[in-house]
Scaffold this motif. Structure first.
Motif, mmCIF file in Angstrom:
data_model
loop_
_atom_site.group_PDB
_atom_site.id
_atom_site.type_symbol
_atom_site.label_atom_id
_atom_site.label_comp_id
_atom_site.label_asym_id
_atom_site.label_seq_id
_atom_site.Cartn_x
_atom_site.Cartn_y
_atom_site.Cartn_z
ATOM 1 N N VAL A 186 5.623 57.754 39.929
ATOM 2 C CA VAL A 186 6.095 58.609 38.825
ATOM 3 C C VAL A 186 5.934 57.963 37.459
ATOM 4 C CG1 VAL A 186 7.759 59.796 40.309
ATOM 5 C CG2 VAL A 186 8.509 57.829 38.948
ATOM 6 N N THR A 187 5.479 56.712 37.427
ATOM 7 C CA THR A 187 5.416 56.001 36.142
ATOM 8 C C THR A 187 4.444 56.652 35.173
ATOM 9 O OG1 THR A 187 6.079 53.874 37.057
ATOM 10 C CG2 THR A 187 4.778 53.811 35.047
ATOM 11 N N HIS A 188 4.944 56.970 33.982
ATOM 12 C CA HIS A 188 4.109 57.541 32.925
ATOM 13 C C HIS A 188 3.746 56.447 31.940
ATOM 14 C CE1 HIS A 188 3.570 60.119 29.132
ATOM 15 N NE2 HIS A 188 2.526 60.348 29.892
ATOM 16 N N ARG A 189 4.730 56.009 31.136
ATOM 17 C CA ARG A 189 4.466 54.935 30.181
ATOM 18 C C ARG A 189 5.680 54.008 30.106
ATOM 19 N NH1 ARG A 189 2.405 57.153 24.450
ATOM 20 N NH2 ARG A 189 1.670 55.039 24.163
ATOM 21 N N HIS A 190 5.442 52.842 29.504
ATOM 22 C CA HIS A 190 6.530 51.902 29.261
ATOM 23 C C HIS A 190 6.790 51.823 27.760
ATOM 24 C CE1 HIS A 190 5.734 50.752 33.357
ATOM 25 N NE2 HIS A 190 4.508 50.367 33.049
ATOM 26 N N SER A 191 8.029 51.642 27.405
ATOM 27 C CA SER A 191 8.339 51.523 25.976
ATOM 28 C C SER A 191 9.392 50.448 25.778
ATOM 29 C CB SER A 191 8.807 52.861 25.412
ATOM 30 O OG SER A 191 9.914 53.346 26.131
ATOM 31 N N THR A 208 10.860 52.264 31.477
ATOM 32 C CA THR A 208 9.763 53.000 32.104
ATOM 33 C C THR A 208 10.126 54.478 32.198
ATOM 34 O OG1 THR A 208 9.100 51.087 33.406
ATOM 35 C CG2 THR A 208 8.413 53.246 34.230
ATOM 36 N N PHE A 209 9.222 55.314 31.719
ATOM 37 C CA PHE A 209 9.476 56.747 31.818
ATOM 38 C C PHE A 209 8.856 57.273 33.098
ATOM 39 C CE2 PHE A 209 11.199 60.138 29.151
ATOM 40 C CZ PHE A 209 10.876 61.244 29.914
ATOM 41 N N GLY A 210 9.663 57.925 33.900
ATOM 42 C CA GLY A 210 9.167 58.533 35.130
ATOM 43 C C GLY A 210 8.940 60.021 34.929
ATOM 44 N N PHE A 211 7.735 60.475 35.127
ATOM 45 C CA PHE A 211 7.441 61.911 35.075
ATOM 46 C C PHE A 211 7.757 62.492 36.445
ATOM 47 C CE2 PHE A 211 6.432 62.368 30.959
ATOM 48 C CZ PHE A 211 5.213 62.900 30.562
ATOM 49 N N LEU A 212 8.845 63.227 36.527
ATOM 50 C CA LEU A 212 9.295 63.766 37.806
ATOM 51 C C LEU A 212 8.831 65.205 38.019
ATOM 52 C CD1 LEU A 212 12.984 62.446 37.594
ATOM 53 C CD2 LEU A 212 10.961 61.294 38.490
ATOM 54 N N MET A 229 -12.190 46.097 4.975
ATOM 55 C CA MET A 229 -11.269 45.920 6.108
ATOM 56 C C MET A 229 -10.559 47.242 6.401
ATOM 57 S SD MET A 229 -8.067 43.318 6.626
ATOM 58 C CE MET A 229 -7.007 43.927 5.367
ATOM 59 N N GLU A 230 -10.282 47.498 7.651
ATOM 60 C CA GLU A 230 -9.423 48.637 7.958
ATOM 61 C C GLU A 230 -8.525 48.275 9.131
ATOM 62 O OE1 GLU A 230 -12.138 51.869 8.772
ATOM 63 O OE2 GLU A 230 -12.222 51.317 10.878
ATOM 64 N N LEU A 231 -7.529 49.132 9.349
ATOM 65 C CA LEU A 231 -6.625 48.921 10.476
ATOM 66 C C LEU A 231 -7.173 49.647 11.683
ATOM 67 C CD1 LEU A 231 -2.865 49.379 9.590
ATOM 68 C CD2 LEU A 231 -3.970 47.405 10.558
ATOM 69 N N GLU A 232 -7.218 48.943 12.795
ATOM 70 C CA GLU A 232 -7.643 49.581 14.032
ATOM 71 C C GLU A 232 -6.421 49.784 14.913
ATOM 72 O OE1 GLU A 232 -11.526 48.469 16.370
ATOM 73 O OE2 GLU A 232 -9.869 47.225 17.062
ATOM 74 N N ILE A 233 -6.337 50.980 15.477
ATOM 75 C CA ILE A 233 -5.171 51.287 16.324
ATOM 76 C C ILE A 233 -5.639 51.557 17.745
ATOM 77 C CG2 ILE A 233 -3.341 52.969 16.764
ATOM 78 C CD1 ILE A 233 -3.032 53.365 13.811
ATOM 79 N N THR A 234 -5.042 50.855 18.694
ATOM 80 C CA THR A 234 -5.294 51.135 20.125
ATOM 81 C C THR A 234 -4.021 51.758 20.656
ATOM 82 O OG1 THR A 234 -6.594 49.108 20.160
ATOM 83 C CG2 THR A 234 -6.140 50.145 22.279
ATOM 84 N N SER A 235 -3.986 53.075 20.627
ATOM 85 C CA SER A 235 -2.688 53.737 20.803
ATOM 86 C C SER A 235 -2.075 53.533 22.177
ATOM 87 C CB SER A 235 -2.775 55.222 20.470
ATOM 88 O OG SER A 235 -3.911 55.804 21.047
ATOM 89 N N GLU A 236 -2.899 53.306 23.213
ATOM 90 C CA GLU A 236 -2.269 53.121 24.528
ATOM 91 C C GLU A 236 -1.486 51.821 24.607
ATOM 92 O OE1 GLU A 236 -5.518 53.870 24.180
ATOM 93 O OE2 GLU A 236 -6.774 52.487 25.332
ATOM 94 N N LYS A 237 -1.687 50.930 23.643
ATOM 95 C CA LYS A 237 -0.918 49.679 23.640
ATOM 96 C C LYS A 237 0.422 49.827 22.924
ATOM 97 C CE LYS A 237 -4.648 46.317 23.918
ATOM 98 N NZ LYS A 237 -5.274 45.162 23.264
#
Lengths: 379, 502, 113
Positions: free
Chosen positions: B251-256, B267-271, C1-9
């Motif tokens: 169920v893990t979606h993302r961590h914050s 951890t957010f669980g998408f249920l 220069m610019e800011l690069e964003i890796t949003s999944e991080k």
């Protein structure tokens, strides 16, 4: 602070607060003509010059002409610097007080520059361009201890006087740029149009003195620019009346009223902060309106309302009026948010909120300057 | 002393009986003596003893650039144990509270009707909060945010379990539960205070040099915890087997993370939505944020159903760790049965003691690992037992741990105490040794310019907080025999000597 | 220069917001920043939004999106989001490393020459 002005007029308010002067009035198109006679220093800052001229109308132009016939001082920055210049364009032609050419009206649109109120607009059969935005380095042309001054330029004119002329004195030139300067169409155009041109001109109309400032020397985050401006104006400060010191709280004051107004202002702040998450920018006429200007006005008020001493209040009658204005401001912002979130037409409501914010400030600032302001002059 | 770089200089006295709020100055003297957070909370409990007070406070470094500096603390007498306990609230609530203009709040008296205390822009308002009885914590928070139109409004609140008077009630942080094991949710509900709602649009000054020092510490801390993400990192340390972890992975979606923390342990669980979905979901309520490792562990026996049951607990505002123990003892094995039973437990006002479950003064124990030092930490009962009672061996370099169980327990207690005084997340402090008392002292010195403040004073203050809290109530002897490993009595005597008699 | 964003991080810690606000306004608050974290807590949908001088960069979890001021976004129920109402990023010209990059714990924000 009327139609067409943004939020930069508050920078003049803050500048005069810094020199300890609190006898201020806030004029809009409704009261401009009949109140101008009692004013010694008129400050007009940034905004949409066309809209300002439209708002002031013929009556405003006449009042301004009468103002210049007295021994007065006009401080025009950015749009305020353009207003009194000769123009063939309506409605600016009503305000043809000074014949000073500007360097940023060009015959053809420069390559790389987009049409937008911030960068380039049609001007008759030519184009008014703004190839520089942000910090500029000025070279003072008066006796001054610093060789340069840094100030922000947001669309104000580079003058093409070509040196001192009859009735006009160049007081600073655009010398250079900084790493914080942005060039919407590249630095080459900026060097051609702006660099070396006059940034600040002192002019005379009859007994009156006009200071036309391309950059915002009054901007609160540019202390060196404020110092330079102070130096320019110093010979005129003997005209300013004695500063009214902040005294004890008003008799018949209401701390509860002040608290209520704070609550309304706080709610307005949330609403505005929540708008940071939404899609917002409106082109109205020749001007790009961004609701961040409303945020700036709110923060300006908020910084000051916090300075009232704990337990102090406001005079009841004026406080009640101000509370009503605070409620209207908050309601208009909530309507604005509702309209934007609902995908409805929101430009008109946004303008209503901007007007409500200005009206609130016009009512609040005199009370603050009389009862809440305990700071000593800083310039 | 530069108080304006760490505090607003404002204490709020909220009298729920009259509905009136009064402000007092915090003052340099009190701040210098007690520093902040749990220590200052305790002093305020002493100074304002009338009306069964509960103190909500911020740490000295809460709302600064120090890594993990988002913590606030509630200090109050637990309805479950009768002991005074310090309970941290994390997420974003701590910084929003301090930036709302209030450093400490003393809540006294009792409101006849449910109310919420709304803090914003140096203003405190007491207003009705009747909707809590029916709505889950997620919905209540959503309503409050919609009412004011701001997603950054946070609430710590009591759920329907608190409204029903259940001793299992916990304080929930905004939408998804918390770490309260002391039944402080019931303490709040008994006062009629159903939510503390905060929004911080204020500001604090920043000392020269503070930002670069903090940024450096942040990068070093992040480096030490590199690759560690999600609540599973903590769960693994306690799980006797990994069989329940696949249910979490499913169920893990993302961590914050909480404010300014390099360890995203939430951890957010998408249920009710595909967990692989990256696009914003159309579902208004796709799942639940799992933040409470003890709660998850206690429910893990339910296999694939445990994330759902955990969610149900957070919405009711019920302690999932206590509930898990009770459900397991009753032989409950699936979601439907668990959900029904939880509702009944709330109505029956059951708790661990009257359910004859092993407990530390009515508080849920962590899974038994036979570790003496962990038992000592829990026996002390000074801090919410939702905080792990042991160092979390997640970092490189690792902690250098003493072999003596009393010293080991002291390390855990004192790092937790330091965190709750300064407002730095105790979970983070227990996860990596990089944030040392010396580094924290450097930041405190930069921010406050206090003469003589240093590592030794911070350590002494942490010890003093533990000792003073231990002294405050009846001897903490109500511990189930089953939770006392071999050597417990002698070790417990050693711990008490260190803090109370020493 | 610019800011690069890796949003999944992004882990939604908001350190960048406060760091940027400090650079802009010289104090600790969130209201002056050019970068902010958009977060719908209940939907677990979050990412950085960066206001630049000419456009707005949305670090959506699923993709990077660039918007011009006044332009609406597309996609999903979030179509009416989000554009920043702040001053634009100036890349911290007086610093070796932009403040947000210096404090970001995950490398989500990087400077790109």
């Amino acid at each position: 602070m009327g139609e067409g002005t943004a939020h930069s007029w508050t920078w003049w308010v803050e500048f005069f607060e810094k020199i300890g002067f609190y006898h201020q009035q806030y004029l809009d198109e409704e009261n401009f003509a009949f109140r101008l006679g009692g004013v010694d220093f008129l400050c007009l800052s940034g905004g949409d010059t066309f809209a300002i001229a439209q708002g002031l109308g013929q009556a405003g132009a006449r009042a301004l002409g009468e103002f210049f016939s007295g021994d007065k001082v006009y401080l025009g920055s950015c749009a305020g610097a353009y207003l009194p210049l000769h123009s063939s364009q309506e409605p600016l032609h009503r305000f043809n007080f000074l014949s000073i050419p500007v360097a940023n009206i060009v015959p053809d649109p420069p390559p790389g520059l987009e049409f937008s109120p911030r960068t380039m607009i049609p001007y008759g059969n030519r184009y008014l361009v703004h190839p520089v935005r942000g910090e500029v380095v000025l070279r003072p042309r008066i006796s001054y201890p610093e060789p340069t001054v840094v100030a922000p330029l947001f669309g104000g004119p580079p003058f093409a006087l070509g040196g001192d002329a009859d009735g006009f004195r160049s007081r600073a030139l655009y010398q250079d740029f900084t790493p914080r300067t942005s060039f919407p169409a590249g630095p080459e155009l900026a060097r051609r149009v702006v660099q070396g041109k006059e940034a600040v001109i002192e002019a005379r109309i009859g007994p009156s003195t006009l200071f036309l400032l391309g950059p915002h020397l009054e901007h609160p985050r540019f202390p060196s620019a404020n110092q330079f401006l102070f130096r320019l104006l110093q010979p005129f400060f003997n005209r300013l009346p004695e500063t009214v010191p902040a005294g004890p709280g008003p008799e018949e004051s209401s701390p509860a009223l002040l608290r209520e107004i704070k609550k309304e202002l706080s709610r307005s702040r949330f609403t505005v902060q929540s708008l940071t998450q939404l899609s917002l920018s409106f082109e109205i006429g020749r001007k790009l309106y961004e609701p961040e200007k409303i945020a700036e006005l709110l923060e300006f008020a908020w910084k000051r309302i916090r300075k009232f001493e704990p337990g102090s209040g406001l005079p009841v009658a004026a406080g009640e009026t101000l509370r009503a204005q605070a409620v209207r401001l908050r309601e208009s912002l909530e309507d604005f948010r509702t309209a934007v979130r609902g995908g409805e037409e929101a430009a008109g409501i946004m303008l209503k909120s901007l007007r409500a914010a200005k009206r609130f400030l016009a009512g609040f600032l005199p009370l603050y300057h009389r009862w809440g302001c305990l700071e000593e002059a800083r310039i | 002393m530069a108080l304006e770089k760490v505090f607003n200089n404002r204490i709020l006295l909220a009298d729920l009986t009259t509905g009136k709020c009064e402000e007092r100055e915090l003052g340099d003297k009190l701040a210098r003596e007690q520093l902040g957070g749990a220590a200052l909370n305790l002093e305020l409990l002493r100074r304002f003893p009338e009306g069964e007070p509960l103190v909500i406070g911020t740490g000295l470094l809460t709302s600064t650039f120090c890594p993990g500096a988002g913590v606030g603390v509630v200090t109050a007498k637990s309805p479950r144990s009768g002991l005074v306990v310090h309970h941290p609230f994390i997420g974003m609530i701590g910084i929003e509270l301090k930036l709302s203009g209030f450093d400490f709040i003393v809540v006294r008296g009792r409101s006849e009707k449910p109310v919420r205390l709304w803090l914003h822009d140096e203003l405190a308002e007491v207003s009705p909060a009747g909707e809590v009885k029916e709505l889950g914590t997620n919905q209540v928070t959503g309503r409050i945010r919609d009412e004011y139109g701001d997603m950054n409004i946070h609430a710590f609140q009591v759920g329907p379990a608190g409204a029903a008077g259940s001793p299992l009630a916990m304080i929930s942080e905004s939408c998804f539960g918390g770490y309260d094991r002391a039944g402080l949710g019931l303490a709040l509900a008994e006062k009629g205070l159903y939510a503390l709602v905060v929004r911080g649009l204020g500001n604090l000054e920043v000392a020269d040099g503070f930002f670069p020092e903090s940024a450096k510490l942040m990068q070093e801390t992040a480096q030490s915890l590199k690759g560690k993400t999600g609540i599973k990192e903590i769960l693994r340390l306690w799980a006797k087997e990994d069989s329940f972890l696949p249910a979490l992975e499913k169920v893990t979606h993302r961590h914050s993370a909480c404010y300014s923390c390099p360890f995203p342990c939430r951890t957010f669980g998408f249920l009710r939505e595909d967990p692989a979905r990256k696009l914003e979901t159309d579902a208004s309520n796709p799942g639940c944020l799992l933040i409470d490792p003890q709660g998850v562990l206690a429910l893990s026996f339910l296999g694939n159903d445990y994330p759902h049951v955990y969610e149900h607990c957070t919405q009711l505002g019920v302690d999932p760790a206590a509930v898990g123990l009770m459900l397991k003892a009753e032989g409950i094995g699936d979601k439907e049965a668990a959900d029904k039973r939880i509702e009944a437990l709330v109505k029956e006002k059951k708790d661990l003691i009257n359910s004859n479950q092993n407990n530390f003064h009515g508080v849920t124990p962590w899974p038994d690992g036979g570790d003496l030092s962990a038992a000592l930490v829990q026996a002390a009962g000074v801090f919410s037992n939702g905080i792990p009672p042991a160092v979390l061996p997640l970092s490189t370099p690792p902690f250098s741990l003493p072999s003596d169980p009393v010293e080991k327990a002291a390390l855990v207690l004192e790092r937790t105490a330091l965190g709750l005084i300064l407002g730095v997340c105790p979970l983070l402090l227990l996860s990596t040794p990089v944030i040392t008392p010396a580094r924290l002292a450097t930041l405190v010195k930069l921010a406050t310019e206090w003469d003589g403040i240093g590592e030794e004073e911070l350590k002494a203050k942490a010890k003093s907080l533990i000792g003073q809290t231990l002294k405050l109530a009846a001897p903490r002897e109500a511990i189930s025999e089953g939770l006392k490993p071999a050597g417990f009595d002698a070790a417990w005597a050693g711990l008490k000597k260190r803090y109370v008699e020493g | 220069m610019e800011l690069e964003i890796t949003s999944e991080k992004c882990i939604a810690c908001r350190a960048c917001e406060f760091a940027c606000s400090y650079h802009m306004d010289g104090d600790f608050s969130s209201i002056g920043s050019s970068i902010m974290i958009h977060r719908d807590e209940r939907k677990d949908y979050f990412g950085p939004i960066l206001k630049r001088s000419k456009d707005i960069l949305l670090g959506r979890p699923e993709r990077i999106e660039i918007l011009k001021p006044g332009q609406s976004t597309t996609g999903g129920a979030a179509a009416n989001k989000p554009i920043l109402m702040r001053g634009p990023c100036d890349l911290c010209p007086d610093e070796k490393v932009p403040f947000c990059v210096a404090i970001c714990p995950t490398g989500c924000l990087r400077k790109k020459e």
